[in-house]
Write a protein that holds these residues in place. Structure first.
Motif, PDB file in Angstrom:
ATOM      1  N   ALA A  47      11.411  -6.853 -10.648  1.00 37.32           N
ATOM      2  CA  ALA A  47      12.115  -6.409 -11.854  1.00 37.32           C
ATOM      3  C   ALA A  47      11.818  -4.949 -12.173  1.00 37.32           C
ATOM      4  CB  ALA A  47      11.718  -7.293 -13.037  1.00 37.32           C
ATOM      5  N   ALA A  48      10.587  -4.513 -11.878  1.00 35.29           N
ATOM      6  CA  ALA A  48      10.189  -3.135 -12.178  1.00 35.29           C
ATOM      7  C   ALA A  48      10.653  -2.161 -11.109  1.00 35.29           C
ATOM      8  CB  ALA A  48       8.675  -3.061 -12.321  1.00 35.29           C
ATOM      9  N   GLY A  49      11.002  -2.673  -9.940  1.00 36.13           N
ATOM     10  CA  GLY A  49      11.452  -1.794  -8.857  1.00 36.13           C
ATOM     11  C   GLY A  49      10.317  -1.155  -8.092  1.00 36.13           C
ATOM     12  N   LYS A  50       9.124  -1.679  -8.224  1.00 33.20           N
ATOM     13  CA  LYS A  50       7.977  -1.165  -7.470  1.00 33.20           C
ATOM     14  C   LYS A  50       6.895  -2.236  -7.426  1.00 33.20           C
ATOM     15  CE  LYS A  50       7.625   2.335 -10.103  1.00 33.20           C
ATOM     16  NZ  LYS A  50       7.210   3.626 -10.704  1.00 33.20           N
ATOM     17  N   GLU A  51       5.910  -2.043  -6.581  1.00 32.65           N
ATOM     18  CA  GLU A  51       4.839  -3.022  -6.424  1.00 32.65           C
ATOM     19  C   GLU A  51       4.135  -3.254  -7.755  1.00 32.65           C
ATOM     20  OE1 GLU A  51       1.246  -2.452  -6.019  1.00 32.65           O
ATOM     21  OE2 GLU A  51       0.818  -4.451  -5.201  1.00 32.65           O
ATOM     22  N   TYR A  52       3.798  -4.523  -8.036  1.00 36.06           N
ATOM     23  CA  TYR A  52       3.281  -4.899  -9.357  1.00 36.06           C
ATOM     24  C   TYR A  52       2.067  -4.064  -9.764  1.00 36.06           C
ATOM     25  CZ  TYR A  52      -0.942  -7.218  -7.698  1.00 36.06           C
ATOM     26  OH  TYR A  52      -2.179  -7.449  -7.170  1.00 36.06           O
ATOM     27  N   ALA A  53       1.140  -3.813  -8.815  1.00 34.89           N
ATOM     28  CA  ALA A  53      -0.092  -3.086  -9.147  1.00 34.89           C
ATOM     29  C   ALA A  53       0.209  -1.659  -9.583  1.00 34.89           C
ATOM     30  CB  ALA A  53      -1.039  -3.083  -7.943  1.00 34.89           C
ATOM     31  N   GLU A  54       1.158  -1.023  -8.919  1.00 37.56           N
ATOM     32  CA  GLU A  54       1.534   0.339  -9.294  1.00 37.56           C
ATOM     33  C   GLU A  54       2.210   0.354 -10.654  1.00 37.56           C
ATOM     34  OE1 GLU A  54       2.126   4.493  -9.046  1.00 37.56           O
ATOM     35  OE2 GLU A  54       0.742   3.096  -8.079  1.00 37.56           O
ATOM     36  N   HIS A  55       3.063  -0.621 -10.903  1.00 40.03           N
ATOM     37  CA  HIS A  55       3.739  -0.688 -12.203  1.00 40.03           C
ATOM     38  C   HIS A  55       2.739  -0.891 -13.335  1.00 40.03           C
ATOM     39  CE1 HIS A  55       6.844  -1.496 -15.162  1.00 40.03           C
ATOM     40  NE2 HIS A  55       6.246  -2.647 -15.459  1.00 40.03           N
TER      41      HIS A  55
ATOM     42  N   SER B  91     -11.185   3.514 -15.009  1.00 37.33           N
ATOM     43  CA  SER B  91     -12.010   2.838 -14.000  1.00 37.33           C
ATOM     44  C   SER B  91     -11.414   1.492 -13.606  1.00 37.33           C
ATOM     45  CB  SER B  91     -13.433   2.636 -14.542  1.00 37.33           C
ATOM     46  OG  SER B  91     -14.077   3.868 -14.740  1.00 37.33           O
ATOM     47  N   SER B  92     -10.123   1.319 -13.822  1.00 37.41           N
ATOM     48  CA  SER B  92      -9.486   0.020 -13.590  1.00 37.41           C
ATOM     49  C   SER B  92      -8.341   0.137 -12.598  1.00 37.41           C
ATOM     50  CB  SER B  92      -8.950  -0.545 -14.908  1.00 37.41           C
ATOM     51  OG  SER B  92      -9.982  -0.683 -15.864  1.00 37.41           O
ATOM     52  N   GLY B  93      -8.125  -0.933 -11.846  1.00 40.58           N
ATOM     53  CA  GLY B  93      -7.021  -0.980 -10.900  1.00 40.58           C
ATOM     54  C   GLY B  93      -7.032  -2.285 -10.133  1.00 40.58           C
ATOM     55  N   PHE B  94      -5.893  -2.617  -9.539  1.00 35.25           N
ATOM     56  CA  PHE B  94      -5.793  -3.850  -8.757  1.00 35.25           C
ATOM     57  C   PHE B  94      -6.183  -3.643  -7.300  1.00 35.25           C
ATOM     58  CE2 PHE B  94      -3.563  -5.284 -12.455  1.00 35.25           C
ATOM     59  CZ  PHE B  94      -3.709  -6.667 -12.452  1.00 35.25           C
ATOM     60  N   THR B  95      -6.501  -2.424  -6.923  1.00 32.80           N
ATOM     61  CA  THR B  95      -7.015  -2.153  -5.587  1.00 32.80           C
ATOM     62  C   THR B  95      -8.283  -1.319  -5.730  1.00 32.80           C
ATOM     63  OG1 THR B  95      -5.572  -0.201  -5.426  1.00 32.80           O
ATOM     64  CG2 THR B  95      -4.768  -2.249  -4.444  1.00 32.80           C
ATOM     65  N   PRO B  96      -9.274  -1.547  -4.856  1.00 30.10           N
ATOM     66  CA  PRO B  96     -10.548  -0.818  -4.970  1.00 30.10           C
ATOM     67  C   PRO B  96     -10.461   0.579  -4.371  1.00 30.10           C
ATOM     68  CG  PRO B  96     -10.658  -2.363  -3.154  1.00 30.10           C
ATOM     69  CD  PRO B  96      -9.303  -2.564  -3.800  1.00 30.10           C
ATOM     70  N   THR B  97      -9.927   1.525  -5.138  1.00 34.72           N
ATOM     71  CA  THR B  97      -9.902   2.911  -4.679  1.00 34.72           C
ATOM     72  C   THR B  97     -11.329   3.398  -4.470  1.00 34.72           C
ATOM     73  OG1 THR B  97     -10.005   3.764  -6.937  1.00 34.72           O
ATOM     74  CG2 THR B  97      -7.810   3.304  -6.032  1.00 34.72           C
ATOM     75  N   PRO B  98     -11.527   4.498  -3.744  1.00 32.68           N
ATOM     76  CA  PRO B  98     -12.889   5.005  -3.555  1.00 32.68           C
ATOM     77  C   PRO B  98     -13.629   5.225  -4.873  1.00 32.68           C
ATOM     78  CG  PRO B  98     -11.410   6.079  -2.015  1.00 32.68           C
ATOM     79  CD  PRO B  98     -10.542   5.260  -2.929  1.00 32.68           C
ATOM     80  N   GLY B  99     -12.926   5.716  -5.893  1.00 31.32           N
ATOM     81  CA  GLY B  99     -13.569   5.948  -7.182  1.00 31.32           C
ATOM     82  C   GLY B  99     -14.018   4.656  -7.842  1.00 31.32           C
ATOM     83  N   ILE B 100     -13.221   3.605  -7.711  1.00 32.51           N
ATOM     84  CA  ILE B 100     -13.589   2.309  -8.275  1.00 32.51           C
ATOM     85  C   ILE B 100     -14.709   1.673  -7.462  1.00 32.51           C
ATOM     86  CG2 ILE B 100     -12.764  -0.072  -8.547  1.00 32.51           C
ATOM     87  CD1 ILE B 100     -10.098   1.070  -9.488  1.00 32.51           C
ATOM     88  N   ALA B 101     -14.578   1.701  -6.136  1.00 30.23           N
ATOM     89  CA  ALA B 101     -15.579   1.083  -5.270  1.00 30.23           C
ATOM     90  C   ALA B 101     -16.962   1.686  -5.473  1.00 30.23           C
ATOM     91  CB  ALA B 101     -15.151   1.206  -3.813  1.00 30.23           C
TER      92      ALA B 101
END
Length: 217
Positions: free
Chosen positions: A134-142, A155-165
């Motif tokens: 519905a948003a036209g993009k991957e849920y985590a990015e939306h 400090s939040s996200g659905f994928t463990p970026t280097p900064g989060i990790a």
């Protein structure tokens, strides 16, 4: 904390106006990040609710031939299985959300739609996939664009970026027989249901927004 096998523990109490109390124990410090499990479902649901407010999704439209709606999925009343055959928190192959949803998309329902409340990670995973469409993009990015960034949840996200990790504490799991081992870190295919990473400071901002009826600052 560590004496009981918990390497890190953080807690926060907030009001509408600000933070009342924060505490960190063990190896936790201010800004320590955790994978917060099913708290992720609140963000997926809020993303869908925003689109419903904007008229971009209909909560009561049937989403497939089995007859359930987004409202059923979010309320755990769709009758779908609890865990998908692919992508659960026991599946270390790190499948995509699409593969996880496809693994149960044609399965018979466990209960008729709307008749029972049955907790389902699979159902919320499907809701997250529909959110992305519905948003036209991957849920985590939306969700990052419309909820996490506007709230200053840096400090939040659905994928463990280097900064989060880099902010994750060591974690252990244990068996009934007393054995301990490092907790696995693989990504689940049911991301919308359980893969959010966050800190108590960030979650405190989310809570304050809820207490203030959708506004923060």
């Amino acid at each position: 904390v560590e004496r009981h096998g918990i390497p890190a523990l953080s807690a926060i109490v907030v009001s509408r106006d600000g933070v009342l109390w924060t505490s960190h124990h063990g190896k936790a410090r201010a800004g320590t990040v955790y994978r917060v499990g099913s708290v992720s479902k609140l963000f997926t649901a809020m993303g869908i609710a925003r689109l419903a407010e904007q008229g971009k999704v209909d909560l009561d439209a049937k989403v497939d031939e089995r007859g359930f709606t987004l409202r059923h999925l979010l309320a755990h009343r769709a009758g779908v299985v609890r865990e998908p055959a692919v992508g659960s928190y026991f599946d270390e192959t790190e499948p995509s959300l699409e593969k996880s949803v496809a693994s149960f998309a044609r399965d018979p329902l466990v209960y008729p739609v709307g008749t029972r409340t049955k907790y389902s990670n699979a159902g919320i995973a499907l809701a997250g996939q529909l959110l992305g469409k519905a948003a036209g993009k991957e849920y985590a990015e939306h969700l990052r664009e419309v909820i996490l960034e506007p709230l200053g949840m840096k400090s939040s996200g659905f994928t463990p970026t280097p900064g989060i990790a880099a902010k994750l504490p060591p974690a252990v799991m244990w068996t009934y027989h007393g054995h301990t081992f490092a907790a696995p870190t693989f990504q689940m295919g049911i991301g919308p249901a359980g893969s959010l990473y966050s800190s108590v400071e960030d979650l405190g901002r989310f809570l304050r927004m809820l207490l203030n009826r959708g506004e923060l600052g």
